[in-house]
Design an enzyme around this catalytic site. Structure first.
Site, PDB file in Angstrom:
ATOM      1  N   THR A 147       0.819  -1.206   0.000  1.00 14.62           N
ATOM      2  CA  THR A 147       0.000   0.000   0.000  1.00 14.62           C
ATOM      3  C   THR A 147       0.853   1.255   0.000  1.00 14.62           C
ATOM      4  O   THR A 147       2.003   1.244   0.474  1.00 14.62           O
ATOM      5  CB  THR A 147      -0.919   0.007   1.239  1.00 14.62           C
ATOM      6  OG1 THR A 147      -1.577   1.267   1.347  1.00 14.62           O
ATOM      7  CG2 THR A 147      -0.114  -0.210   2.512  1.00 14.62           C
ATOM      8  N   ASP A 148       0.287   2.355  -0.470  1.00 14.22           N
ATOM      9  CA  ASP A 148       0.990   3.637  -0.394  1.00 14.22           C
ATOM     10  C   ASP A 148       1.041   4.178   1.032  1.00 14.22           C
ATOM     11  O   ASP A 148       1.811   5.098   1.335  1.00 14.22           O
ATOM     12  CB  ASP A 148       0.360   4.668  -1.333  1.00 14.22           C
ATOM     13  CG  ASP A 148      -1.110   4.950  -1.052  1.00 14.22           C
ATOM     14  OD1 ASP A 148      -1.692   4.326  -0.153  1.00 14.22           O
ATOM     15  OD2 ASP A 148      -1.688   5.808  -1.747  1.00 14.22           O
ATOM     16  N   GLU A 149       0.259   3.605   1.940  1.00 10.30           N
ATOM     17  CA  GLU A 149       0.213   4.120   3.311  1.00 10.30           C
ATOM     18  C   GLU A 149       1.524   3.907   4.066  1.00 10.30           C
ATOM     19  O   GLU A 149       1.759   4.553   5.088  1.00 10.30           O
ATOM     20  CB  GLU A 149      -0.961   3.506   4.068  1.00 10.30           C
ATOM     21  CG  GLU A 149      -2.289   3.850   3.435  1.00 10.30           C
ATOM     22  CD  GLU A 149      -3.484   3.509   4.300  1.00 10.30           C
ATOM     23  OE1 GLU A 149      -3.402   3.675   5.526  1.00 10.30           O
ATOM     24  OE2 GLU A 149      -4.504   3.063   3.740  1.00 10.30           O
ATOM     25  N   TYR A 172      -1.846  -0.442  11.031  1.00  6.52           N
ATOM     26  CA  TYR A 172      -1.981  -1.114   9.741  1.00  6.52           C
ATOM     27  C   TYR A 172      -0.793  -0.838   8.840  1.00  6.52           C
ATOM     28  O   TYR A 172      -0.141  -1.763   8.334  1.00  6.52           O
ATOM     29  CB  TYR A 172      -3.276  -0.686   9.044  1.00  6.52           C
ATOM     30  CG  TYR A 172      -3.257  -0.956   7.558  1.00  6.52           C
ATOM     31  CD1 TYR A 172      -3.105  -2.254   7.082  1.00  6.52           C
ATOM     32  CD2 TYR A 172      -3.368   0.079   6.636  1.00  6.52           C
ATOM     33  CE1 TYR A 172      -3.058  -2.510   5.709  1.00  6.52           C
ATOM     34  CE2 TYR A 172      -3.335  -0.168   5.277  1.00  6.52           C
ATOM     35  CZ  TYR A 172      -3.175  -1.459   4.814  1.00  6.52           C
ATOM     36  OH  TYR A 172      -3.123  -1.707   3.470  1.00  6.52           O
ATOM     37  N   LYS A 176       2.211  -3.362   7.334  1.00  7.50           N
ATOM     38  CA  LYS A 176       2.496  -3.550   5.912  1.00  7.50           C
ATOM     39  C   LYS A 176       3.930  -3.154   5.579  1.00  7.50           C
ATOM     40  O   LYS A 176       4.591  -3.793   4.759  1.00  7.50           O
ATOM     41  CB  LYS A 176       1.508  -2.741   5.060  1.00  7.50           C
ATOM     42  CG  LYS A 176       0.103  -3.320   5.021  1.00  7.50           C
ATOM     43  CD  LYS A 176       0.063  -4.727   4.432  1.00  7.50           C
ATOM     44  CE  LYS A 176       0.380  -4.723   2.945  1.00  7.50           C
ATOM     45  NZ  LYS A 176       0.259  -6.091   2.355  1.00  7.50           N
TER      46      LYS A 176
END
Length: 371
Positions: A147-149, A172, A176
């Site tokens: 993810t870009d997060e 989260y 990741k």
């Protein structure tokens, strides 16, 4: 560069293992593999609260070429056995807990699933890869989807790229980020052939109705308040799930080993803009209830809410010839129409999951998850 057809991309690949194939993005990938290729697909999924196989099982190809392996990746023995049974030429790793608000309330399951689960998969896949015959070993790949997060939060300018330092801000995104680092370590230490991608917010059919777009649709249809975090100015880069699947297939088969590719849809919108756009589409479908935007209700923000995400997808566009083909406005309109036609499915999966739209991540507030 003209994109290759999916059958050509997977030429020589007979068996594909997809972890998390009963999820939103994994399910979209599985459907593409079943419809557009001849590969046999093994779907390794623990069948958690948001899992659903309806969109897969309705395909006639699924009867002969889709096999569900109900396994929790944190179970080392079961994971190793599933990998041996699948005997894959290619692995897509999508299985993950992915909801920020749930990670705020219960971070332990995110560490278990996203970190320990990835570790156990890497160990099982490494063992499988090392015993393959030379030609199959040469062709084998593991594609880790992230993810870009993991990059944190942007200011009003700039975009994430493959060289952006990691700066996760939630349980989260931290889990990741840890899984990304594990995959890279297994590549550099053991030579495992891997490719990574980091994507922006996905939307489209069959998404479990706890994310922003389906929740807004269902709230508006019910005439209920549409909760919006804070001032609604948090920005996300929106990507239709079918465009994401095309990027995944290209990266997995044509991407450079050990490299990562950022995948974004050139679709930056604030949360308020997205909600208002949904309401405008619903006004067209249901004019007697217009304006639906009157239902938008600001609520207290999420703790540590990242202000802006945006992706620079230049590497995957230049190196692999990928381009998003679903403009946000038309893709949003088709997504709204799909949910209008599948309200029964939405109710069924919410009931099965025991989810009634309650707020998570900030007790006492009613709002929707946006990432």
């Amino acid at each position: 560069m003209t994109p290759l057809k999916h059958g050509l991309l997977l030429d020589g690949t007979a068996r594909v293992l997809v972890t998390g194939g009963a999820g939103f993005i994994g399910g979209a990938l599985l459907r593409r593999l079943l419809v557009d290729t001849d590969v046999t697909v093994f779907n390794l999924d623990k069948l958690g609260y948001a899992s659903d196989l309806t969109g897969i099982e309705q395909l006639p190809q699924a009867a002969d070429r889709h096999q569900l392996l109900q396994v929790n990746l944190t179970d080392a023995e079961a994971t190793a056995a599933a990998v041996r049974q699948a005997d894959p030429d290619l692995v897509f790793h999508l299985a993950a807990e992915s909801h920020v608000d749930r990670s705020i309330d219960g971070p332990a399951v995110f560490i278990d699933s996203n970190v320990i689960g990835t570790f156990q998969l890497l160990q099982a896949v490494r063992s499988h890869w090392q015993q393959l015959p030379a030609e199959r070993q040469r062709r084998f790949r593991l594609h880790h989807i992230s993810t870009d997060e993991v990059f944190g939060s942007l200011g009003p300018v700039g975009r994430f790229s493959e060289t952006t330092p990691y700066d996760p801000r939630s349980p989260y995104s931290a889990s990741k980020a840890a899984s990304d680092h594990l995959v890279r370590a297994w590549h550099h230490t053991y030579g495992l052939p891997v490719v990574l991608t980091n994507c922006s917010n996905n939307f489209g059919p069959w998404q479990f109705p706890e994310k922003l777009i389906p929740v807004v649709i269902l709230k508006a249809l019910a005439g209920e308040p549409i909760p919006l975090y804070g001032d609604g100015a948090n920005v996300r880069d929106w990507l239709h799930v079918d465009d994401h699947v095309s990027a995944l297939l290209l990266a997995a088969t044509r991407g450079r080993l050990g490299e990562s590719y950022c995948v974004g849809g050139h679709g930056e919108r604030s949360n308020r803009q997205v909600v208002e756009a949904i309401c405008a589409v619903l006004d067209q479908h249901n004019p007697q209830a217009a304006p639906h935007a009157r239902l938008i209700t600001p609520v207290p923000d999420r703790p540590g809410h990242d202000r802006r995400y945006a992706i620079d997808p230049s590497r995957i566009e230049v190196e692999l010839g990928w381009r998003p083909t679903h403009p946000f406005e038309t893709a949003l309109a088709s997504t709204v129409a799909w949910y209008l036609e599948h309200q029964g499915w939405c109710q069924a999966v919410r009931t099965r999951a025991g989810f009634d739209g309650e707020r998570m991540g900030a007790p006492g507030c009613q709002a929707v998850r946006t990432s």
